[in-house]
Scaffold this active site. Structure first.
Site, PDB file in Angstrom:
ATOM      1  N   GLY A 174      13.919 -11.688 -32.797  1.00  0.00           N
ATOM      2  CA  GLY A 174      14.459 -12.991 -33.171  1.00  0.00           C
ATOM      3  C   GLY A 174      14.710 -13.144 -34.663  1.00  0.00           C
ATOM      4  O   GLY A 174      14.629 -14.247 -35.192  1.00  0.00           O
ATOM      5  N   LYS A 175      15.056 -12.072 -35.355  1.00  0.00           N
ATOM      6  CA  LYS A 175      15.304 -12.179 -36.787  1.00  0.00           C
ATOM      7  C   LYS A 175      16.578 -12.970 -37.062  1.00  0.00           C
ATOM      8  O   LYS A 175      16.598 -13.866 -37.900  1.00  0.00           O
ATOM      9  CB  LYS A 175      15.402 -10.772 -37.409  1.00  0.00           C
ATOM     10  N   PRO A 233      13.698  -4.553 -32.984  1.00  0.00           N
ATOM     11  CA  PRO A 233      14.836  -5.289 -32.457  1.00  0.00           C
ATOM     12  C   PRO A 233      14.410  -6.358 -31.450  1.00  0.00           C
ATOM     13  O   PRO A 233      13.406  -6.203 -30.766  1.00  0.00           O
ATOM     14  CB  PRO A 233      15.681  -4.222 -31.753  1.00  0.00           C
ATOM     15  N   GLY A 234      15.145  -7.432 -31.393  1.00  0.00           N
ATOM     16  CA  GLY A 234      14.893  -8.465 -30.389  1.00  0.00           C
ATOM     17  C   GLY A 234      13.766  -9.406 -30.731  1.00  0.00           C
ATOM     18  O   GLY A 234      13.373 -10.236 -29.939  1.00  0.00           O
ATOM     19  N   GLY A 257      11.445  -5.988 -38.712  1.00  0.00           N
ATOM     20  CA  GLY A 257      10.648  -5.855 -37.508  1.00  0.00           C
ATOM     21  C   GLY A 257      11.495  -5.278 -36.400  1.00  0.00           C
ATOM     22  O   GLY A 257      12.699  -5.089 -36.567  1.00  0.00           O
ATOM     23  N   HIS A 311       0.294  12.699 -28.806  1.00  0.00           N
ATOM     24  CA  HIS A 311       1.155  12.517 -29.976  1.00  0.00           C
ATOM     25  C   HIS A 311       0.560  11.473 -30.938  1.00  0.00           C
ATOM     26  O   HIS A 311       0.385  11.736 -32.122  1.00  0.00           O
ATOM     27  CB  HIS A 311       2.548  12.080 -29.500  1.00  0.00           C
ATOM     28  N   GLU A 312       0.229  10.312 -30.405  1.00  0.00           N
ATOM     29  CA  GLU A 312      -0.298   9.263 -31.269  1.00  0.00           C
ATOM     30  C   GLU A 312      -1.638   9.669 -31.880  1.00  0.00           C
ATOM     31  O   GLU A 312      -1.907   9.405 -33.061  1.00  0.00           O
ATOM     32  CB  GLU A 312      -0.447   7.937 -30.507  1.00  0.00           C
ATOM     33  N   HIS A 317      -1.114  11.804 -34.928  1.00  0.00           N
ATOM     34  CA  HIS A 317      -0.831  11.034 -36.146  1.00  0.00           C
ATOM     35  C   HIS A 317      -2.130  10.545 -36.793  1.00  0.00           C
ATOM     36  O   HIS A 317      -2.370  10.720 -37.982  1.00  0.00           O
ATOM     37  CB  HIS A 317      -0.010   9.773 -35.820  1.00  0.00           C
ATOM     38  N   ASP A 322      10.233   9.733 -36.261  1.00  0.00           N
ATOM     39  CA  ASP A 322       9.370  10.542 -37.121  1.00  0.00           C
ATOM     40  C   ASP A 322      10.203  11.460 -38.022  1.00  0.00           C
ATOM     41  O   ASP A 322       9.988  11.520 -39.236  1.00  0.00           O
ATOM     42  CB  ASP A 322       8.426  11.400 -36.260  1.00  0.00           C
TER      43      ASP A 322
HETATM   44  P1  ADP Z   1      16.835  -9.543 -33.759  1.00  0.00           P
HETATM   45  O1  ADP Z   1      17.821 -10.059 -34.744  1.00  0.00           O
HETATM   46  O2  ADP Z   1      15.436  -9.482 -34.297  1.00  0.00           O
HETATM   47  O3  ADP Z   1      17.235  -8.274 -33.108  1.00  0.00           O
HETATM   48  P2  ADP Z   1      17.731 -11.806 -32.249  1.00  0.00           P
HETATM   49  O4  ADP Z   1      17.548 -12.883 -33.242  1.00  0.00           O
HETATM   50  O5  ADP Z   1      19.097 -11.274 -32.071  1.00  0.00           O
HETATM   51  O6  ADP Z   1      16.738 -10.615 -32.573  1.00  0.00           O
HETATM   52  O7  ADP Z   1      17.146 -12.326 -30.873  1.00  0.00           O
HETATM   53  C1  ADP Z   1      17.806 -12.080 -29.655  1.00  0.00           C
HETATM   54  C2  ADP Z   1      17.512 -13.187 -28.665  1.00  0.00           C
HETATM   55  O8  ADP Z   1      16.151 -13.191 -28.285  1.00  0.00           O
HETATM   56  C3  ADP Z   1      17.751 -14.563 -29.231  1.00  0.00           C
HETATM   57  O9  ADP Z   1      19.094 -14.939 -29.114  1.00  0.00           O
HETATM   58  C4  ADP Z   1      16.860 -15.422 -28.349  1.00  0.00           C
HETATM   59  O10 ADP Z   1      17.502 -15.741 -27.152  1.00  0.00           O
HETATM   60  C5  ADP Z   1      15.718 -14.502 -28.040  1.00  0.00           C
HETATM   61  N1  ADP Z   1      14.546 -14.778 -28.898  1.00  0.00           N
HETATM   62  C6  ADP Z   1      13.970 -13.944 -29.797  1.00  0.00           C
HETATM   63  N2  ADP Z   1      12.894 -14.520 -30.379  1.00  0.00           N
HETATM   64  C7  ADP Z   1      12.798 -15.755 -29.854  1.00  0.00           C
HETATM   65  C8  ADP Z   1      11.898 -16.855 -30.048  1.00  0.00           C
HETATM   66  N3  ADP Z   1      10.868 -16.798 -30.907  1.00  0.00           N
HETATM   67  N4  ADP Z   1      12.125 -17.965 -29.336  1.00  0.00           N
HETATM   68  C9  ADP Z   1      13.139 -18.061 -28.471  1.00  0.00           C
HETATM   69  N5  ADP Z   1      14.003 -17.078 -28.248  1.00  0.00           N
HETATM   70  C10 ADP Z   1      13.855 -15.931 -28.906  1.00  0.00           C
HETATM   71 ZN    ZN Z   2       5.296   9.782 -33.835  1.00  0.00          ZN
END
Ligand code: ADP
Ligand code: ZN
Ligand code: MG
Length: 649
Positions: free
Chosen positions: A254-255, A251-252, A249, A460-461, A464, A545
């Site tokens: 929470g993976k 970035p950010g 998924g 653009h979208e 597609h 793309d």
């Molecule tokens: P990814 O690995 O998907 O890029 P991260 O796991 O590094 O994302 O998440 C970065 C930060 O975002 C985490 O350290 C946390 O602070 C915040 N975060 C992301 N998802 C959540 C969530 N569901 N609940 C609380 N904090 C979250």
């Molecule tokens: Zn595109």
């Protein structure tokens, strides 16, 4: 057999003993849970079962519980034989419970007593002969919510709600006992106690149940945790468990956090690794050694999770110091070996994360390896509010926070965490506790996409979606964009998106692969046809793309024999990676040819569907989201004015 019937093994006297001590009762439940799957033991056959009670505060209570379990006999057990069972504790400071000293004596008792139950803190504390002779080595589970409810009722106390019991689950029996005895036991008590759940080897941070968001993946995570526990107590085999999991998924989302929280929820250690870490020294040999030592460590600690972050970089040759494709192939092969070395990795689950699942080596994702794929989406409005509240540290003014969160479309968890951090900073400066007002103050300014850019994104979208539907009339695609946004970062956020809800199956033909390239080019083609020139927005990074189209074309030519030559240059598994200059010039020309051909095909489709693209772009600009049904309706209303050859299917 449930816990009530294992208590049924006890005579009245023994039962009274248990009843007087909630700690003993809970320990009995845990020991029973671990031992009840041991059929030899239950049939009174000579058995050695080892229970590993890592981080237990007190082994004595478990020892007593185990004694009760093996001495308490099921009804009908032949009493005249007076079997003596043996419970033996291995503490780092040995405290032998058998008549004579020495670890070999324990084994000499084997066969003379129906059961030998050994309690130890770590697998490594076991003498090797014992480890070899044991019929089972089982992790001692901690009290479950059901155990806690049962203990409460045994004590004659008011029942507690299930979520309070859930919060208490997993705590040490010694800590639980006095809490369960309380008359007015609130969820607040539970929460305080929860923060004391002892940490095991490598996991730190919150458990998944404590984290907000993750609504779509939590049910799966819970069932995984449950299966894992069944595997640890031997009720199901490790083979019944998901072997490996890919979290993918944007970035950010929470993976990374999720993987750790999952390990925490399951109560097993997590060994975190990534190619970047293995790669630290730069030489292939060092990298492979570091990789093997990660899996070696997991084997020592098992059951354990090996967490591979940024899995897509595994085959990224540009990050290696060497100059040939053999490097990348060796790294991938070596990882496959580590993952497949399954005989020794019964209790090892691999969790990987990536922002670009398309760029991950296919071979790693086959069944038996990283086979389960879990998509992590950006949080919705409710989840955004929860995540904000979480990082703010509880605030009661919900409504305001919710309103703010609703406006933060497409914000990731990590964006929200940053916002909360900023709000806390402002609150601290003002010597106040952080609340919605600080969040509002911390918000970055609302930016509006310049009209021209908005038009470009919408076009653009729409390109597609229209090309996709022209190629495959039943296709269900939704398009979305954002005209206004707030962002902390200097890069513009993703402004538009086309999602296909019915991805084709995986047996692809030349035609279907060409069609995929064509629809990927639909966006740029629409920009060129309707706006006169293309922007840089379709290229740039991984996942763009251009990157995706190039990957598909490369596979066609180099792996599937769909180019001019039938020769097989590289496994499709490996064409997902960055070849740098490694691809032969002739193949490269062919890849270029396919891309050029599909780009002009996309332009031709757009030209014949100008009306539809314009209408869809207009709708998108107005509404910011057009659902599949409406997309289809627009296409029907704006039929092409010239039927294309070869695009009807
Ligand atoms: P990814 O690995 O998907 O890029 P991260 O796991 O590094 O994302 O998440 C970065 C930060 O975002 C985490 O350290 C946390 O602070 C915040 N975060 C992301 N998802 C959540 C969530 N569901 N609940 C609380 N904090 C979250
Ligand atoms: Zn595109
Ligand atoms: Mg990450």
């Amino acid at each position: 057999m449930g816990k009530s019937s294992s208590v049924g093994w006890l005579d009245a006297d023994q039962f009274r003993k248990i009843r007087q001590s909630p700690a003993l009762f809970l320990a009995y439940c845990c020991v029973g849970r671990a031992l009840r799957s041991q059929h030899l033991l239950r049939r009174g056959r000579p058995t050695i079962v080892v229970l590993i009670a890592e981080a237990a505060m007190n082994l004595d209570i478990h020892e007593k519980a185990a004694e009760l379990f093996v001495i308490g006999r099921p009804p009908g057990w032949d009493d005249t034989r007076k079997p003596k069972a043996l419970v033996h504790v291995i503490e780092p400071e040995p405290r032998h419970r058998i008549p004579t000293q020495g670890k070999n004596d324990l084994l000499r008792c084997y066969g003379k007593v129906p059961a030998i139950v050994v309690l130890a803190r770590h697998r490594k504390d076991l003498p090797i002969e014992l480890a070899a002779a044991a019929d089972a080595i089982i992790d001692l589970p901690r009290p479950s919510a059901a155990h806690i409810v049962a203990a409460r009722s045994l004590l004659g106390r008011k029942p507690i709600p299930p979520d309070t019991a859930e919060l208490l689950a997993g705590n040490d029996v010694v800590m639980l006992a006095p809490v369960l005895t309380k008359f007015g036991l609130t969820s607040e008590h539970a929460r305080i106690l929860r923060s004391f759940v002892p940490h095991t080897a490598a996991d730190d941070g919150p458990s998944l149940e404590q984290l907000p968001g993750y609504r779509d993946v939590k049910p799966w995570a819970r069932s995984f945790a449950k299966d894992l526990e069944l595997a640890r107590t031997g009720e199901i085999g490790w083979v019944d468990l998901d072997r490996g999991i890919l979290l993918h998924g944007p970035p950010g989302t929470g993976k990374t956090l999720f993987a750790r929280a999952l390990a925490k929820m399951c109560g097993i250690p997590l060994i975190a690794a990534s190619v970047a870490k293995w790669q630290a020294k730069g030489h292939l040999g060092d990298l492979l050694a570091a990789m093997r030592s990660t899996f070696e460590r997991a084997r020592e600690l098992q059951p354990a999770i090996v967490f591979l972050d940024e899995l897509d970089s595994i085959g990224d040759r540009t990050k290696f110091s060497g100059h040939n494709i053999g490097y990348q192939t060796q790294v991938v092969n070596s990882l496959l070996e580590c993952i497949d070395g399954i005989d020794g990795r019964q209790g090892i689950v691999v969790i990987a994360a990536t922002n670009f699942p398309e760029a991950v080596d296919r071979a790693l994702l086959r069944s038996g390896r990283i086979e389960r794929h879990v998509r992590m989406d950006l949080p919705d409005a409710d989840e955004r509010a929860e995540i904000l509240r979480f990082h703010l540290g509880a605030t009661d003014d919900d409504r305001e926070l919710r309103t703010i969160a609703t406006d933060l479309k497409a914000w990731s968890g990590s964006d929200l965490e940053k916002l909360a951090r900023e709000a806390r900073r402002l609150a601290r400066a003002a010597r106040q506790s952080a609340g919605p007002a600080h969040v509002a103050e911390a918000l970055p300014p609302l930016q509006t996409l310049p009209a021209q850019t908005a038009r470009r994104v919408a076009t653009h979208e729409s390109g597609h979606a229209v090309v996709a539907l022209a190629l495959q009339p039943g296709c269900r695609a939704s398009v979305s964009m954002r005209k206004q946004f707030r962002t902390f970062s200097s890069d513009a956020p993703v402004q538009g998106m086309t999602r296909y809800l019915d991805e084709p199956g995986d047996l692809e033909t030349r035609a279907s692969m060409e069609a995929r390239i064509c629809r990927i080019f639909g966006g740029t083609a629409a920009e060129e046809v309707l706006l006169g020139a293309r922007s840089a927005g379709s290229g740039g990074g991984r996942g763009s793309d251009l990157h995706r189209a190039t990957l598909i074309a490369t596979k066609m030519v180099c792996s599937y024999g769909m180019g001019r030559s039938l020769s097989f240059l590289v496994e499709d598994d490996h064409s997902g990676t960055n070849w740098g200059g490694g691809i032969p010039a002739a193949a490269r020309r062919e890849v270029d040819g396919i891309l050029a051909e599909q780009f002009s095909r996309a332009k031709a489709i757009v030209r014949s569907h100008v009306g539809a693209v314009e209408a869809l772009a207009g709708q998108l600009l107005e509404r910011e989201l057009v659902e599949p049904d409406d997309v289809q309706a627009i296409l029907r209303r704006h039929a092409p004015y010239r039927l294309m050859k070869g695009v009807t299917r």
